[in-house]
Motif scaffolding. Structure first.
Motif, PDB file in Angstrom:
ATOM      1  N   VAL A  28       0.748  -1.068   0.082  1.00  0.00           N
ATOM      2  CA  VAL A  28      -0.222   0.136   0.079  1.00  0.00           C
ATOM      3  C   VAL A  28       1.005   1.133  -0.041  1.00  0.00           C
ATOM      4  O   VAL A  28       1.809   1.357   0.802  1.00  0.00           O
ATOM      5  N   LEU A  29       0.746   1.940  -1.061  1.00  0.00           N
ATOM      6  CA  LEU A  29       1.778   3.073  -1.237  1.00  0.00           C
ATOM      7  C   LEU A  29       0.692   4.448  -0.739  1.00  0.00           C
ATOM      8  O   LEU A  29      -0.012   4.948  -1.510  1.00  0.00           O
ATOM      9  N   ASP A  30       0.922   4.871   0.275  1.00  0.00           N
ATOM     10  CA  ASP A  30       0.249   6.041   0.897  1.00  0.00           C
ATOM     11  C   ASP A  30       1.032   7.494   0.661  1.00  0.00           C
ATOM     12  O   ASP A  30       1.769   7.732   1.179  1.00  0.00           O
ATOM     13  N   ASN A  31       0.293   7.830  -0.424  1.00  0.00           N
ATOM     14  CA  ASN A  31       0.742   9.295  -0.755  1.00  0.00           C
ATOM     15  C   ASN A  31       2.271   9.392  -1.124  1.00  0.00           C
ATOM     16  O   ASN A  31       2.848  10.349  -0.724  1.00  0.00           O
ATOM     17  N   VAL A  32       2.608   8.679  -1.836  1.00  0.00           N
ATOM     18  CA  VAL A  32       4.150   8.393  -2.312  1.00  0.00           C
ATOM     19  C   VAL A  32       4.252   9.591  -3.292  1.00  0.00           C
ATOM     20  O   VAL A  32       3.640   9.308  -4.446  1.00  0.00           O
ATOM     21  N   ARG A  33       5.289  10.511  -3.317  1.00  0.00           N
ATOM     22  CA  ARG A  33       5.269  11.681  -4.080  1.00  0.00           C
ATOM     23  C   ARG A  33       5.831  11.192  -5.403  1.00  0.00           C
ATOM     24  O   ARG A  33       5.659  11.710  -6.472  1.00  0.00           O
ATOM     25  N   SER A  34       7.023  10.623  -5.485  1.00  0.00           N
ATOM     26  CA  SER A  34       7.901  10.151  -6.524  1.00  0.00           C
ATOM     27  C   SER A  34       7.546   9.017  -7.429  1.00  0.00           C
ATOM     28  O   SER A  34       7.274   7.890  -6.818  1.00  0.00           O
ATOM     29  N   ALA A  35       7.060   9.215  -8.445  1.00  0.00           N
ATOM     30  CA  ALA A  35       6.831   8.243  -9.524  1.00  0.00           C
ATOM     31  C   ALA A  35       7.867   7.388  -9.736  1.00  0.00           C
ATOM     32  O   ALA A  35       7.633   6.064  -9.992  1.00  0.00           O
ATOM     33  N   LEU A  36       8.868   7.742  -9.651  1.00  0.00           N
ATOM     34  CA  LEU A  36      10.278   6.808  -9.690  1.00  0.00           C
ATOM     35  C   LEU A  36      10.249   5.838  -8.644  1.00  0.00           C
ATOM     36  O   LEU A  36      10.379   4.460  -8.758  1.00  0.00           O
ATOM     37  N   ASN A  37       9.827   6.278  -7.357  1.00  0.00           N
ATOM     38  CA  ASN A  37       9.530   5.070  -6.263  1.00  0.00           C
ATOM     39  C   ASN A  37       8.486   4.432  -6.583  1.00  0.00           C
ATOM     40  O   ASN A  37       8.706   3.006  -6.282  1.00  0.00           O
ATOM     41  N   PRO A  63      -0.442   4.836 -16.810  1.00  0.00           N
ATOM     42  CA  PRO A  63       0.988   5.072 -17.251  1.00  0.00           C
ATOM     43  C   PRO A  63       1.260   6.346 -16.831  1.00  0.00           C
ATOM     44  O   PRO A  63       0.772   7.321 -17.360  1.00  0.00           O
ATOM     45  N   HIS A  64       2.583   6.487 -16.292  1.00  0.00           N
ATOM     46  CA  HIS A  64       3.173   7.759 -16.063  1.00  0.00           C
ATOM     47  C   HIS A  64       4.587   7.256 -16.471  1.00  0.00           C
ATOM     48  O   HIS A  64       5.146   6.438 -16.194  1.00  0.00           O
ATOM     49  N   ARG A  65       5.267   8.564 -17.323  1.00  0.00           N
ATOM     50  CA  ARG A  65       6.645   8.191 -17.762  1.00  0.00           C
ATOM     51  C   ARG A  65       7.627   7.762 -16.812  1.00  0.00           C
ATOM     52  O   ARG A  65       8.218   6.862 -16.883  1.00  0.00           O
ATOM     53  N   GLU A  66       7.448   8.444 -15.638  1.00  0.00           N
ATOM     54  CA  GLU A  66       8.562   7.911 -14.518  1.00  0.00           C
ATOM     55  C   GLU A  66       8.472   6.790 -13.924  1.00  0.00           C
ATOM     56  O   GLU A  66       9.189   5.981 -13.599  1.00  0.00           O
ATOM     57  N   ILE A  67       7.066   6.368 -13.745  1.00  0.00           N
ATOM     58  CA  ILE A  67       6.705   4.806 -13.305  1.00  0.00           C
ATOM     59  C   ILE A  67       7.488   4.064 -14.278  1.00  0.00           C
ATOM     60  O   ILE A  67       8.112   2.931 -13.963  1.00  0.00           O
ATOM     61  N   LEU A  68       7.037   4.225 -15.445  1.00  0.00           N
ATOM     62  CA  LEU A  68       7.381   3.244 -16.621  1.00  0.00           C
ATOM     63  C   LEU A  68       8.778   2.986 -16.884  1.00  0.00           C
ATOM     64  O   LEU A  68       9.341   2.008 -17.047  1.00  0.00           O
ATOM     65  N   LYS A  69       9.482   4.309 -16.595  1.00  0.00           N
ATOM     66  CA  LYS A  69      10.813   4.259 -16.757  1.00  0.00           C
ATOM     67  C   LYS A  69      11.663   3.300 -15.749  1.00  0.00           C
ATOM     68  O   LYS A  69      12.564   2.620 -16.077  1.00  0.00           O
ATOM     69  N   THR A  70      11.074   3.096 -14.535  1.00  0.00           N
ATOM     70  CA  THR A  70      11.823   2.448 -13.343  1.00  0.00           C
ATOM     71  C   THR A  70      11.045   0.920 -13.354  1.00  0.00           C
ATOM     72  O   THR A  70      11.833  -0.254 -12.986  1.00  0.00           O
TER      73      THR A  70
END
Length: 181
Positions: A28-37, A63-70
């Motif tokens: 459960v990711l609770d308001n995690v700011r970084s899409a890379l994380n 799909p978010h560019r930084e999510i997809l990157k990592t």
């Protein structure tokens, strides 16, 4: 020693991954700011065949560019769900009889090395915002808090590192339990 080539890794297809038995752990990711994380959490969930990820509040969604990157494609394999609030996700997991454990620095904490996988319950691990941590509303209802021992000056790990460290420890216990049964 010879390094393996990519084609020697016996990687599962997305369909094979989705069909295999899953480790009874949900992130459960609770308001995690970084899409890379977030992307890194997807990679970890894929590596250990976790059941699902809940993305809550301001946490970015694929799909978010930084999510997809990592994530490198893990968003296609790992089941995920978005909820507007972390409380919504926690309520749903409690109804499904998940043990809810925050990964947070707390007065009433269990050190990671002392944490024992709940015997008859699936486990939800809540990881919080990079600045504010896990929401107090989660802390108020959690079954416990896991803290990673730290010995430096910061007493702060990146959330993606924390996900990897905690999931590895929990996964080892899961494998040991499977071997005994």
């Amino acid at each position: 020693m010879r390094k393996l080539k990519l084609e020697e890794l016996d990687r599962l297809s997305v369909e094979e991954f989705q069909a295999q038995p899953k480790t009874p752990v949900v992130l459960v990711l609770d308001n995690v700011r970084s899409a890379l994380n977030v992307g890194s959490a997807f990679r970890t969930a894929d590596a250990f065949a976790l059941q699902k990820i809940y993305l809550c509040g301001i946490t970015a969604q694929p799909p978010h560019r930084e999510i997809l990157k990592t994530a490198l494609g893990a968003t296609e394999a790992v089941e995920w769900e978005y909820t507007a609030t972390v409380e919504e996700a926690i309520t749903a997991l409690q109804k499904e009889n998940f043990a809810i454990w925050a990964v947070e620095q707390a007065a009433e904490r269990t050190w990671l090395q002392d944490f024992e996988l709940p015997a008859a319950q699936a486990l939800a691990l809540v990881f919080g915002n990079e600045v504010n941590g896990v929401s107090q509303s989660v802390m108020d209802v959690a079954d416990g808090a896991i803290e990673i021992p730290q010995f430096g000056t910061k007493h702060s790990l990146n959330v993606s590192v924390s996900v990897g460290v905690v999931v590895w420890q929990v996964f080892q216990q899961h494998l040991q339990r499977k071997a005994r049964s």
